[in-house]
Every structure is written in structure tokens, then in C-alpha cells.
Enzyme design. Structure first.
Site, PDB file in Angstrom:
ATOM      1  N   SER A 198     -41.118 -41.460 -25.975  1.00  0.00           N
ATOM      2  CA  SER A 198     -42.414 -41.274 -26.632  1.00  0.00           C
ATOM      3  C   SER A 198     -42.637 -42.381 -27.656  1.00  0.00           C
ATOM      4  O   SER A 198     -41.674 -42.962 -28.179  1.00  0.00           O
ATOM      5  CB  SER A 198     -42.392 -39.922 -27.353  1.00  0.00           C
ATOM      6  OG  SER A 198     -43.443 -39.842 -28.274  1.00  0.00           O
ATOM      7  N   TYR A 254     -39.203 -33.715 -32.860  1.00  0.00           N
ATOM      8  CA  TYR A 254     -39.578 -34.361 -31.598  1.00  0.00           C
ATOM      9  C   TYR A 254     -39.277 -35.862 -31.685  1.00  0.00           C
ATOM     10  O   TYR A 254     -38.693 -36.450 -30.768  1.00  0.00           O
ATOM     11  CB  TYR A 254     -41.070 -34.109 -31.344  1.00  0.00           C
ATOM     12  CG  TYR A 254     -41.588 -34.706 -30.064  1.00  0.00           C
ATOM     13  CD1 TYR A 254     -41.358 -34.080 -28.837  1.00  0.00           C
ATOM     14  CD2 TYR A 254     -42.312 -35.900 -30.062  1.00  0.00           C
ATOM     15  CE1 TYR A 254     -41.837 -34.627 -27.658  1.00  0.00           C
ATOM     16  CE2 TYR A 254     -42.796 -36.444 -28.895  1.00  0.00           C
ATOM     17  CZ  TYR A 254     -42.561 -35.806 -27.694  1.00  0.00           C
ATOM     18  OH  TYR A 254     -43.028 -36.349 -26.524  1.00  0.00           O
TER      19      TYR A 254
HETATM   20  N1  LIG Z   1     -48.265 -35.675 -23.182  1.00  0.00           N
HETATM   21  C1  LIG Z   1     -48.034 -36.751 -23.905  1.00  0.00           C
HETATM   22  O1  LIG Z   1     -48.942 -37.329 -24.541  1.00  0.00           O
HETATM   23  C2  LIG Z   1     -46.648 -37.307 -24.000  1.00  0.00           C
HETATM   24  C3  LIG Z   1     -46.467 -38.417 -24.830  1.00  0.00           C
HETATM   25  C4  LIG Z   1     -45.199 -38.966 -24.935  1.00  0.00           C
HETATM   26  C5  LIG Z   1     -44.154 -38.428 -24.207  1.00  0.00           C
HETATM   27  N2  LIG Z   1     -44.353 -37.354 -23.401  1.00  0.00           N
HETATM   28  C6  LIG Z   1     -43.203 -36.842 -22.666  1.00  0.00           C
HETATM   29  O2  LIG Z   1     -43.538 -36.591 -21.327  1.00  0.00           O
HETATM   30  C7  LIG Z   1     -42.736 -35.509 -20.817  1.00  0.00           C
HETATM   31  C8  LIG Z   1     -43.615 -34.469 -20.158  1.00  0.00           C
HETATM   32  O3  LIG Z   1     -44.453 -33.901 -21.134  1.00  0.00           O
HETATM   33  P1  LIG Z   1     -45.872 -33.259 -20.803  1.00  0.00           P
HETATM   34  O4  LIG Z   1     -46.831 -33.897 -21.706  1.00  0.00           O
HETATM   35  O5  LIG Z   1     -46.113 -33.259 -19.353  1.00  0.00           O
HETATM   36  O6  LIG Z   1     -45.626 -31.779 -21.356  1.00  0.00           O
HETATM   37  P2  LIG Z   1     -45.934 -30.325 -20.742  1.00  0.00           P
HETATM   38  O7  LIG Z   1     -47.163 -30.328 -19.923  1.00  0.00           O
HETATM   39  O8  LIG Z   1     -45.848 -29.404 -21.906  1.00  0.00           O
HETATM   40  O9  LIG Z   1     -44.693 -30.106 -19.780  1.00  0.00           O
HETATM   41  C9  LIG Z   1     -43.394 -29.942 -20.276  1.00  0.00           C
HETATM   42  C10 LIG Z   1     -42.529 -29.406 -19.158  1.00  0.00           C
HETATM   43  O10 LIG Z   1     -41.200 -29.224 -19.671  1.00  0.00           O
HETATM   44  C11 LIG Z   1     -40.783 -27.914 -19.283  1.00  0.00           C
HETATM   45  N3  LIG Z   1     -39.728 -27.362 -20.105  1.00  0.00           N
HETATM   46  C12 LIG Z   1     -39.735 -27.040 -21.417  1.00  0.00           C
HETATM   47  N4  LIG Z   1     -38.553 -26.506 -21.765  1.00  0.00           N
HETATM   48  C13 LIG Z   1     -37.778 -26.498 -20.650  1.00  0.00           C
HETATM   49  C14 LIG Z   1     -36.459 -26.064 -20.357  1.00  0.00           C
HETATM   50  N5  LIG Z   1     -35.684 -25.512 -21.297  1.00  0.00           N
HETATM   51  N6  LIG Z   1     -35.983 -26.245 -19.103  1.00  0.00           N
HETATM   52  C15 LIG Z   1     -36.752 -26.777 -18.142  1.00  0.00           C
HETATM   53  N7  LIG Z   1     -38.016 -27.184 -18.341  1.00  0.00           N
HETATM   54  C16 LIG Z   1     -38.526 -27.038 -19.595  1.00  0.00           C
HETATM   55  C17 LIG Z   1     -42.066 -27.079 -19.349  1.00  0.00           C
HETATM   56  O11 LIG Z   1     -41.886 -25.848 -18.669  1.00  0.00           O
HETATM   57  P3  LIG Z   1     -42.723 -24.514 -19.067  1.00  0.00           P
HETATM   58  O12 LIG Z   1     -44.036 -24.609 -18.357  1.00  0.00           O
HETATM   59  O13 LIG Z   1     -41.851 -23.424 -18.575  1.00  0.00           O
HETATM   60  O14 LIG Z   1     -42.885 -24.521 -20.560  1.00  0.00           O
HETATM   61  C18 LIG Z   1     -43.014 -28.030 -18.645  1.00  0.00           C
HETATM   62  O15 LIG Z   1     -42.827 -27.978 -17.266  1.00  0.00           O
HETATM   63  C19 LIG Z   1     -41.943 -34.989 -22.011  1.00  0.00           C
HETATM   64  O16 LIG Z   1     -40.655 -35.533 -22.012  1.00  0.00           O
HETATM   65  C20 LIG Z   1     -42.730 -35.496 -23.197  1.00  0.00           C
HETATM   66  O17 LIG Z   1     -41.936 -35.640 -24.346  1.00  0.00           O
HETATM   67  C21 LIG Z   1     -45.589 -36.772 -23.288  1.00  0.00           C
END
Ligand SMILES: NC(=O)c1ccc[n+]([C@@H]2O[C@H](COP(=O)([O-])OP(=O)(O)OC[C@H]3O[C@@H](n4cnc5c(N)ncnc54)[C@H](OP(=O)(O)O)[C@@H]3O)[C@@H](O)[C@H]2O)c1
Length: 330
Positions: A198, A254
Site C-alpha cells: 500500500s 495498517y
Molecule cells: N482498496 C485500496 O484502495 C487498497 C489500497 C492499497 C492496498 N490495498 C490492498 O489490496 C488488498 C485487497 O484489498 P481490497 O481493497 O480488495 O479489500 P476488500 O475488498 O476489503 O477485500 C479484502 C479481502 O480480504 C479478506 N480477508 C480479511 N481477513 C481475512 C482472513 N483472516 N483470511 C482470509 N481472508 C481475509 C476479506 O474477506 P471477507 O469478505 O471475509 O472480509 C476480503 O476477501 C489488500 O491487501 C489491501 O491492503 C487496497
């Protein structure tokens, strides 16, 4: 497990190594040329990574901690996007038994793994979502980190959420990687590990000068030193000393979890030079993780992780990418 800083550090050490021959599953009739595991694949960027990899002909194991959410996501990808090369398997990255069960499944059925995308993460914050919406923070203010003071009103940095966040974002990634490494070593197409990082991980966000300088010097780091830093972080959080001790104040846990993901990526890349192991910032993507404040679509956010999952053998390793561009952040 006791919810203390000691338990958080122990969370990694206590993970038993999976006993890969304990459970037999039926051998796959055809062993795919490229087999991928994506963690947190039921929604957001992870779901899109699954779709894009499957569209490229990779056999994808979409994993999710919740069986129902994961199966539904895999079923809709299989039918809507016509992707038969997509399989669901339960995986909670915080649970040793669940991680072991996935490793056993892959070992018996396929005998190898080619791609691991460590995508699962949580924010580490208890948010007042209505209050957050009312603040109407624009993307520029958010991504610059200048929103930190405003967010104090609506974000609660509780010890429990911080503990869970480190246990998911860093220890979860480490736990899954360690369990699947024996299978990645047997890859027939060249192993790739992609760790989702991130903007919050970037060193300019770290006020503590000593730690910032240390984070630049990969030679002094190993997993034990990372654990020691995380233990100090949790202690400082517990004692209300985060700001005073110079930790980042915009999404503190985070940010720290992603800083150590970058370190872990570099440690692993040095340890396994035959693999391509990188970390990537997907961009500011409209997903639940950032309360849907992001500006990119999950389809756009998935492009970086997918590119790194499909790197050629002479591709970079131990690097950080801003979406699909390699950038120097340490
Ligand atoms: N969105 C952004 O702007 C952004 C920016 C920088 C980095 N990222 C990174 O991108 C990645 C994906 O994020 P996203 O934005 O797509 O978030 P998201 O839509 O909230 O998805 C997160 C995923 O992680 C799963 N998860 C959480 N705890 C878990 C566990 N204990 N075991 C297995 N799965 C688990 C969630 O499952 P549940 O549905 O069960 O909760 C969901 O499938 C992350 O690493 C995040 O840090 C995102």
C-alpha cells in the site's frame, strides 16, 4: 490465544508446519501448467485478480475465509465469466488449521503450486462509517496522508483491531507463504509470489527517523527483527504512545503491517532467488477496505498484482510496484 503483544509475536512462531501427507484428495486428472492461489478472493481486488488470472489460462484457487461468500464468488465467476478453471477452497489466513488444510489439498491434488497472491487484509480500524462519510474527504487528501487529524474523530485504533490486523496482514501472509513454499519450490513454470502492499507502507510516511533509516537497510532484517518491531508497536499502542514514539498516524497499524510486508518481500526474494517475489500497491481502489472512498475500479487495481503473478523468468524480484510501474521507495 491470549490477546497480547507476546501472543501476536507468538502467532508466527507457534504456527505448526503443515504435515503435507496427512490428508489425501483425489489427484487432478490434468495437472495445470500454472496453478495460482489468491487469498481473500471473494471480493474487491482479490476477486478481480482471480478473474484476470483465470482469463489468462491460469487455474485459480479462489480462497476465502467464509465458505458461503467464497463459493458464491467462485460460482458467479465460473458462470458469468465462463471460467471453468476456477476452484474454491476455504482459507482463513489467521488460522493454522485452515492454512494446513489448503496446503494438503494442493499437495494431494496437484503436487505443486506456481503462483501465490497474498491479497487478504483488513484496515485495523474501528470506523464510524456515517461520520466518515460526513467528512467528505477527497481522494487527494486521503492518499496524501493529510487526512490523519480529521480521521481521529471517526477512527478508533483499538488494541484488538490492531492485533487482528497484524495477525491478518503480516502474520497471515507469512503463515500462508511458509505453508505453501514447499509446493512453490515444485513449480513447473517458475514460482511467483505477489504481496499486496500500500501507499501507506512508503517510508516517507514513517516519522520515526531511526526506524525509517533502518527500514532502508534490508541487510539488518529477518523475521525475528520484524516481530520485535511489531511487539514494540503494540506496546506503544497499548500505552497510548503511538504519536510520541513516531509511528505513522494515518491508519497506524495498517501502515506498519504494510511496511513489514515490504521487508518480508525483500527477505524472501533474497532467500529464494530462483523465484520472482514482489510487492505491489494496487492504487486507491473503491472497495470495502477503504470504505469505498477509492477512485479506481477493482479491475484496474488487479492489473499490478496480475502482471507480477505472470512475470517472465528474467523479471524483477524483491521490488515494489505502484500498480504496474516499478518504483523505488526504499
Ligand atoms: N482498496 C485500496 O484502495 C487498497 C489500497 C492499497 C492496498 N490495498 C490492498 O489490496 C488488498 C485487497 O484489498 P481490497 O481493497 O480488495 O479489500 P476488500 O475488498 O476489503 O477485500 C479484502 C479481502 O480480504 C479478506 N480477508 C480479511 N481477513 C481475512 C482472513 N483472516 N483470511 C482470509 N481472508 C481475509 C476479506 O474477506 P471477507 O469478505 O471475509 O472480509 C476480503 O476477501 C489488500 O491487501 C489491501 O491492503 C487496497
Amino acid at each position: 490465544m491470549e490477546n497480547t503483544a507476546e501472543a501476536a509475536t507468538g502467532a508466527a512462531h507457534d504456527s505448526p508446519k503443515p504435515r503435507l501427507h496427512a490428508v489425501r484428495h483425489e489427484r487432478a486428472e490434468v495437472i495445470p501448467e500454472r496453478l495460482a492461489v489468491v487469498t481473500g478472493g471473494n471480493k474487491g481486488i482479490g476477486l478481480e485478480v482471480c478473474r484476470q488470472l483465470a482469463l489468462q489460462g491460469v487455474t485459480v484457487i479462489l480462497t476465502a475465509r467464509d465458505e458461503r461468500r467464497g463459493k458464491d464468488a467462485a460460482d458467479s465467476l465460473r458462470s458469468e465469466s465462463k471460467l471453468p478453471n476456477l476452484i474454491f477452497h476455504q482459507l482463513d489466513v489467521r488460522c493454522d488449521t485452515s492454512v494446513t488444510s489448503l496446503a494438503q489439498y494442493i499437495e494431494s491434488r496437484y503436487g505443486k503450486l506456481d503462483i501465490l497472491v497474498n491479497n487478504a487484509a483488513i484496515s485495523g480500524i474501528v470506523a464510524d462509517e456515517e461520520g466518515l462519510k460526513a467528512l467528505n474527504i477527497d481522494a487527494e487528501t486521503w492518499t496524501s496522508g493529510r487526512a490523519a487529524n480529521l480521521l481521529k474523530e471517526v477512527f478508533q485504533n483499538t488494541y484488538d483491531e490492531a492485533f487482528n490486523c497484524l495477525n491478518t496482514n503480516y502474520y497471515g501472509c507469512k503463515r500462508v507463504t511458509e505453508a505453501l513454499l514447499p509446493l512453490l519450490k515444485l513449480s513447473t513454470s517458475g514460482a511467483r509470489i505477489v504481496n499486496c502492499s500500500s501507499l501507506a507502507s512508503e517510508l516517507k510516511r514513517m516519522p520515526n527517523e531511526k526506524l525509517r533509516n533502518d527500514l532502508c537497510n534490508i541487510n539488518i532484517w529477518d523475521e525475528d527483527r520484524i516481530e520485535a518491531v511489531l511487539k514494540t508497536f503494540l506496546e506503544d499502542l497499548k500505552n497510548g504512545r503511538l504519536e510520541e514514539a513516531g509511528w505513522p498516524m494515518m491508519l497506524p497499524t495498517y501502515s506498519v503491517s504494510k511496511m513489514v510486508i515490504n521487508l518480508y518481500t525483500r527477505i524472501m526474494a533474497r532467500r529464494y532467488p530462483e523465484m520472482r517475489i514482489n510487492c505491489v500497491r494496487p492504487g486507491f481502489v473503491k472497495t470495502d477496505l477503504c470504505w469505498n472512498l477509492g477512485v479506481l475500479t477493482p479491475e484496474q487495481g488487479a492489473r499490478g498484482p496480475v502482471m507480477l503473478a505472470l512475470l517472465p523468468d528474467d523479471g524483477p524480484t524483491g521490488c515494489y510496484f505502484d500498480q504496474t510501474e516499478m518504483v523505488k521507495v526504499w
